[in-house]
Design an enzyme around this catalytic site. Structure first.
Site, PDB file in Angstrom:
ATOM      1  N   LYS A  48      42.413  37.096  34.690  1.00  0.00           N
ATOM      2  CA  LYS A  48      43.306  38.244  34.915  1.00  0.00           C
ATOM      3  C   LYS A  48      43.591  38.999  33.622  1.00  0.00           C
ATOM      4  CE  LYS A  48      45.874  37.139  39.084  1.00  0.00           C
ATOM      5  NZ  LYS A  48      47.187  37.205  39.712  1.00  0.00           N
ATOM      6  N   LYS A  50      45.674  38.354  31.347  1.00  0.00           N
ATOM      7  CA  LYS A  50      47.092  38.416  31.011  1.00  0.00           C
ATOM      8  C   LYS A  50      47.659  37.004  30.978  1.00  0.00           C
ATOM      9  CE  LYS A  50      48.716  39.438  35.704  1.00  0.00           C
ATOM     10  NZ  LYS A  50      49.438  40.391  36.537  1.00  0.00           N
TER      11      LYS A  50
END
Length: 144
Positions: A48, A50
């Site tokens: 992702k 993140k």
């Protein structure tokens, strides 16, 4: 009697919210034993791009505390879902319908079918996600 003995759902479970509760409850309503794969920080960063707000060990502890959850296992990759399925005789994989049709899940569904594992998608809880919560927090801070 429930339709399945052993079920699996997976997720990040960052900023635990009612959408998370909904999927756990709906999954447990259909199986006797619910396994939850909680994504590790490293896995989330890899796919992702993140970092979760809440660290893995805390997210794992929160999910373990839910009454509908029987076992929590670290999810270290997309392939680890299949390892969990193979090692725990999982009969069904539960997920939110926001993933349905994605390239990741099309491939996963093929693998599940090969293993005679059903896939059940639940209606995504509209208006509630960790990403939306983070955005609301940012907006609140910027207007304060």
């Amino acid at each position: 009697m429930k339709k399945y003995k052993v079920g699996l759902t997976t997720g990040v479970f960052d900023l635990f919210h009612v959408g998370h509760l909904n999927i756990l409850k709906q999954a447990k309503d259909q199986c006797d034993f619910l396994i939850v794969g909680v994504s590790t920080d490293e896995f989330v960063e890899a796919y992702k791009n993140k970092t979760p707000v809440v660290p893995f060990e805390d997210r794992k502890t929160i999910v373990e505390a839910q009454r509908d959850v029987d076992l929590v296992i670290p999810q270290t990759s997309h392939a680890s879902k299949l390892d969990i399925i193979d090692n725990y005789d999982v009969e069904v994989m539960f997920h939110g319908n926001d993933w349905k049709g994605s390239s990741t899940f099309v491939e996963l569904e093929r693998e599940l079918k090969r293993r005679n594992v059903d896939t059940v998608y639940f209606e995504y809880t509209a208006g509630v996600s960790s990403t939306q919560l983070i955005e609301r927090i940012k907006q609140t801070i910027s207007t304060s």
